[in-house]
Design an enzyme around this catalytic site. Structure first.
Site, PDB file in Angstrom:
ATOM      1  CD  GLU A 241      21.598  30.315  30.264  1.00  0.00           C
ATOM      2  OE1 GLU A 241      20.889  29.635  29.494  1.00  0.00           O
ATOM      3  OE2 GLU A 241      21.394  31.521  30.451  1.00  0.00           O
ATOM      4  N   GLY A 242      20.340  25.753  32.885  1.00  0.00           N
ATOM      5  CA  GLY A 242      20.159  24.318  33.060  1.00  0.00           C
ATOM      6  C   GLY A 242      21.040  23.792  34.170  1.00  0.00           C
TER       7      GLY A 242
END
Length: 586
Positions: free
Chosen positions: A429-430
Site C-alpha cells: 500500500e505504498g
C-alpha cells in the site's frame, strides 16, 4: 488488569477521552450509538478474536494456502480452519459494522470499525487482510460505482459473503502505475479484461462463493500515463439475471508467492483473459480509475498503519507473558526471579507498551477525522499513520523477539512470526518512502504548509496545558515542547528549502514523516495523561489503568519523543551528502 484485556480498555479510553465518541456520534446524528455500545462491541470482538482467530494464527504460518484445480482451472485452497472462522465472522455481522444502511450495513462510525479491526489484526493479521481489502473495495464502489453496480455487489460485500480485492501492481508496474498494461476492450454491456496482476492479497480462496476484484486497466483509446487508467469490477463468477454467481469468469490465480511472513494470506499472481477475456464492468467514468482506486488505497493505508499497531500489540503480549515467567536470576537465598526484574527488560517492555498506546491514539484519532468529514486533517494524518506506525512496528516486534532472548529466534515461541509478519507493512500500500513523499509533497508543499501549520497550532495549545501539570511530568512536558519546536522548524525548513533544492524534499521526507509521527504520538500521550489525571482526581474510572496510563505517557514523552531532535538534525543537514556520490562509486 490482565495485559490481554488492556488493548480493549485502552481503545475505550481513546474513544472516550481523545475522540469524544459520544459527541461524535451525536454530531453524526447517531444518538443511539454511544460509548456503552462501543464497549459491548469491542468485548464481543475480543471473544471472537481471542477464541477463534488467534488460535489459527500459528496454523496459517505453518500450513500455507496451496494451489488446486477448481472450477475448470487453477485455484487456491486456504489454510484449514480459516473458512469456518470466516463464516463465524460473517454470521456475527462483523463485516457490515460501518457499511451504509441502504445496502444492509449497520452505519456505525468508522473510528469504531477501526478499533474492532485492531482486534482482528492482533489476533491473526494474515487472515484479517481478507476483510481489510474488502472494506477498501466497498469504499471505492460506494463512492464511484453506478447505482446498478452498487445494488449488484454492495449488499453481498457488506454482509461479508463476497470479499473484495485490489488489483493494481503488474510485473512492470509497481509503484509506477503509469506503466499499467492490462487492457479493457468494450464488448456490449461489459468489457473484456486481459493482463496479469501480481501481489494480489487474498486473490483467490474457497471461503466464499464469489470474489469481487477491482482491476486497473486501459481502454483502447486511453491516453498515456496515469490519466489513461480506468477501474473495473471483475467478479470471480459472473452474475445471472437474479444477481447470483453463475458462470466462472476468466480470472484465475495462476501461482502463489513464497514470502517472508503473512503465510496464511494467499498472495496471488492473477491472470485475466487467458481464455478469451474476463468480463469487467466500468466503475465511474473512463480514464479516472486511479483517483477512484485511491479512495480504496487511502482507506487501506490507514488500515495498514493500524496493522503496525496490532502486530506490535501481539508481540508485546507474548513478550510480556514470557518476561513474567522466564526465570533468569538467583537471589542470595537461592530463590529464582524472572527477567521482569531487570531494568533493561523493563525498558524494552515500556517502549513497547507506551508506543502501542501512542500508535493506538493516533490511529483512532485519525479514523475519527473521516467520521467528522475533515478531509484535510484525515489526508494529512494518513501518511503519518501508515508510515510511522509501520516503521515503528519493525522496532517493536524486534524488541519482542529480543526480550525472548535465544528463544525468540526459535519459531515455537511464536515471537519470530510477529517479527516476520510485520516486515511487509512498510512495503505494501505504498512504501515508507512513498508515504513520506506524500506527506511532504501533496500534504505540505502543495498548500504551503497550511494543514500542517493548523495541526501544529492545535498541538501548541494542548502542550501548554500539559506543561502546567508539573510534578512527574515536568521533564516530559519539556521534551514535548522541544519536539514541537522541532516540528515547527522542520516545516519552515521544508518550505524555505524545497523551492531552491530539487532534492531537498525527497532527501528529508522520511525523517520529516518520522518526526511528525513521534510528535503526534507525544501530543496524544500528553492529552491522555491530562485526561487520566482528571479522571483520577474526580474519582472516576479504573484507577489501576489510569495510573498505568500516566506512567506510560510519561515514559513515551521522556524517552521516545526526543527522537524528533535527531530527525530534525538529519532534515536540516540537507541533500548534499545524500546526492554527492557518483552512481559508479556506490
Amino acid at each position: 488488569m490482565s495485559e490481554y484485556t488492556h488493548p480493549l480498555a485502552d481503545a475505550e479510553f481513546v474513544l472516550s477521552e481523545l475522540v469524544d465518541f459520544d459527541d461524535l456520534c451525536a454530531d453524526m446524528g447517531q444518538d443511539d450509538i454511544n460509548s456503552e455500545l462501543a464497549s459491548v462491541i469491542l468485548s464481543e470482538a475480543g471473544k471472537l478474536g481471542s477464541g477463534v482467530w488467534a488460535p489459527l494464527n500459528k496454523v496459517g504460518d505453518l500450513q500455507h494456502p496451496k494451489m488446486i484445480e477448481k472450477d475448470g482451472g487453477p485455484g487456491v485452497q486456504e489454510t484449514a480452519g480459516f473458512a469456518q472462522a470466516y463464516q463465524e465472522y460473517v454470521e456475527g455481522g462483523w463485516a457490515s459494522l460501518t457499511g451504509a444502511e441502504e445496502f444492509g450495513g449497520q452505519n456505525l462510525p468508522n473510528v469504531l470499525g477501526s478499533a474492532v479491526n485492531e482486534v482482528w489484526h492482533t489476533a491473526n493479521m494474515a487472515f484479517a487482510l481478507c476483510p481489510l481489502l474488502s472494506q477498501g473495495a466497498i469504499e471505492s464502489i460506494s463512492h464511484h460505482g453506478s447505482e446498478h453496480l452498487q445494488q449488484s455487489y454492495l449488499p453481498k460485500m457488506l454482509s461479508g459473503e463476497w470479499p473484495g480485492t485490489m488489483n493494481l501492481t503488474e510485473p512492470d508496474a509497481g509503484t509506477d502505475l503509469a506503466a499499467v498494461k492490462t487492457k479493457a476492450v468494450p464488448n456490449g454491456d461489459h468489457y473484456l479484461i486481459s493482463g496479469q496482476k501480481i501481489f494480489i492479497t487474498w486473490g483467490d480462496h474457497q471461503m466464499t462463493d464469489n470474489i469481487v476484484h477491482l482491476v486497473l486497466a486501459r481502454l483502447p483509446d486511453a491516453p498515456a500515463g496515469v490519466k489513461g487508467i480506468s477501474l473495473f469490477i471483475v467478479p470471480k463468477f459472473n452474475l445471472d439475471e437474479n444477481g447470483n454467481p453463475a458462470e466462472r469468469n476468466d480470472a484465475y490465480c495462476v501461482s502463489l508467492e513464497h514470502k517472508l511472513g503473512i503465510h496464511g494470506s494467499p498472495t496471488c499472481v492473477m491472470s485475466f483473459g487467458d481464455n478469451g477475456g474476463a468480463k469487467g464492468y466500468l466503475v465511474g467514468e473512463a480514464h479516472k480509475g486511479l483517483s477512484y482506486m485511491f479512495t480504496m488505497m487511502n482507506h487501506a493505508r490507514q488500515g495498514v498503519g493500524l496493522q503496525g499497531l496490532a502486530i506490535s500489540e501481539a508481540s508485546y503480549q507474548h513478550a510480556l507473558a514470557y518476561a513474567k515467567e522466564r526465570l533468569q536470576g538467583t537471589n542470595k537465598d537461592g530463590s529464582r526471579f524472572t527477567i521482569m526484574k531487570f531494568p533493561d527488560v523493563r525498558r524494552m517492555l515500556m517502549q513497547m507498551k507506551s508506543s502501542t498506546e501512542a500508535m493506538r491514539a493516533l490511529c483512532l484519532v485519525a479514523a475519527a477525522e473521516i467520521d467528522r468529514g475533515n478531509s484535510a486533517r484525515s489526508e494529512l494524518f494518513t501518511p503519518i499513520v501508515k508510515g510511522w506506525c509501520t516503521e515503528l512496528s519493525q522496532e517493536l516486534t524486534y524488541l519482542g523477539t529480543q526480550i525472548h532472548g535465544g528463544m525468540g529466534f526459535v519459531e515455537e515461541t511464536g515471537s519470530a512470526q510477529f517479527y516476520r509478519d510485520a516486515r511487509i507493512l512498510t512495503i505494501y500500500e505504498g512504501t515508507t518512502g512513498v508515504q513520506a513523499q506524500d506527506l511532504v509533497g501533496r500534504k505540505t508543499l502543495v498548500n504551503k504548509g497550511q494543514s500542517l501549520g493548523e495541526l501544529l497550532d492545535e498541538i501548541t495549545v494542548d502542550l501548554a496545558k500539559f506543561s502546567a501539570m508539573g510534578g512527574q511530568f515536568t521533564l516530559a512536558a519539556k521534551q514535548c515542547q522541544a519536539a514541537l519546536e522541532c516540528g515547527v522548524a522542520a516545516r519552515q525548513w521544508l518550505l524555505d528549502t524545497a523551492a531552491e533544492d530539487k532534492n531537498a524534499a525527497g532527501s528529508a521526507s522520511v525523517n520529516f514523516m518520522m518526526l511528525f509521527g513521534y510528535l503526534c504520538g507525544g501530543w496524544l500521550m500528553a492529552k491522555s495523561a491530562m485526561q487520566a489525571k482528571a479522571k483520577l482526581d474526580a474519582g472516576q474510572g479504573n484507577s489501576e489503568f489510569l495510573n498505568a496510563k500516566l506512567i506510560s505517557a510519561q515514559f513515551f514523552c521522556e524517552h521516545m519523543v526526543v527522537r524528533t531532535q535527531a530527525c530534525l538534525a538529519s532534515i536540516t543537514a540537507g541533500s548534499e551528502s545524500i546526492m554527492a556520490l557518483p552512481e559508479d562509486a556506490f
